[in-house]
Design a protein around this motif. Structure first.
Motif: not given
Length: 281
Positions: A30, A37, A39
């Motif tokens: 992350t 946040e 990915r």
């Protein structure tokens, strides 16, 4: 081995072409950018990530892949009756490896968690080799034996354009970063014992490529005609081409393959990172 699933994490910076060719699964770490946040490689593209860094004084952070991520993906394949080989980013650089070990210990099935002791496409080189060997029908033990040797031979060199991201990430002191910026110092870095380590430095960006080639010759020899050389870049496309051209002319590699350095590695290096990887002779 058709019953073997190879998995790695997004620190490996493996291009999509290899992911597709070898049917790899990537567990994303992350990236935390301005409180949000993402990915790595899923929710934000590499180009978008570097554009945000260029446009403002933004200092991202990273968060390791979690126990739950690994438990989910491991169970997905063990439930299909597959063996799993997860090739992890350096265990001394990230807690992601430990998350995978914890998940493995809670799952019934044949799961191997392997510490590459590498970062960036240094991991990727090992993943691709493992995938090739698996297709040749090699056993897990045979594959791991090759990876153990390869771990000692992979040579990763890269340069950063600015020292501020290394400083913000705690990799160098604020004093060293300030002096380096004033003197226009460009460090040449390597992956050593699983961590980023300075191997040399130059004054000014124009000297980066020649120093990298010099260090490659000293560590890997002057004739790389028997191997593929991998050139990594963030968003400095000009330096990427300069490095590839110099490598082709002076080292005669069998092939040069490009890969883009992802957001997790880019978090610590910032924009303008350029690198090259091959095997020591």
């Amino acid at each position: 081995m058709d019953d073997l699933k190879i998995i790695c994490d997004s620190l490996s910076d493996i291009p999509q072409s290899f992911i597709d060719k070898y049917d790899l699964d990537i567990v994303p770490l992350t990236v935390i950018l301005e409180g949000k946040e993402y990915r790595d490689g899923v929710d934000i593209s590499n180009d978008e990530f570097y554009r945000i860094l260029r446009e403002g004084k933004v200092y991202p952070k990273t968060s390791q892949a979690t126990y739950t991520q690994f438990k989910d993906i491991f169970e997905k394949y063990t439930n299909q009756g597959k063996k799993i080989l997860y090739i992890a980013g350096s265990a001394v650089a990230t807690g992601t490896y430990q998350s995978a070990v914890m998940a493995k210990n809670d799952i019934d099935g044949e799961i191997y968690v392997y510490d590459s002791n590498m970062l960036c496409f240094g991991i990727g080189m090992m993943v691709i080799k493992a995938a090739e060997l698996s297709r040749e029908g090699k056993t897990i033990d045979e594959i791991i034996a090759v990876l153990d040797k390869m771990k000692e031979d992979v040579f990763v060199l890269f340069s950063v354009d600015t020292l501020e991201y290394l400083q913000k990430g705690g990799r160098i002191s604020s004093t060293k970063a300030a002096i380096g910026s004033i003197l226009n110092i460009k460090p040449i870095l390597e992956i050593k014992d699983g961590l980023v380590s300075q191997i040399s430095q130059v004054r000014g960006k124009k000297n980066v490529v020649s120093k990298i080639i010099e260090l490659l010759k000293a560590n890997c020899g002057e004739d790389l005609s028997d191997q593929v050389v991998y050139v990594g870049y963030s968003d400095d496309f000009k330096e990427k081409e300069q490095l590839a051209k110099a490598a082709k002319e002076q080292l005669n590699p069998k092939e040069i393959v490009f890969f883009q350095i992802g957001a997790c590695i880019g978090t610590h290096g910032g924009p303008g990172v350029t690198g090259i990887m091959c095997l020591r002779k």
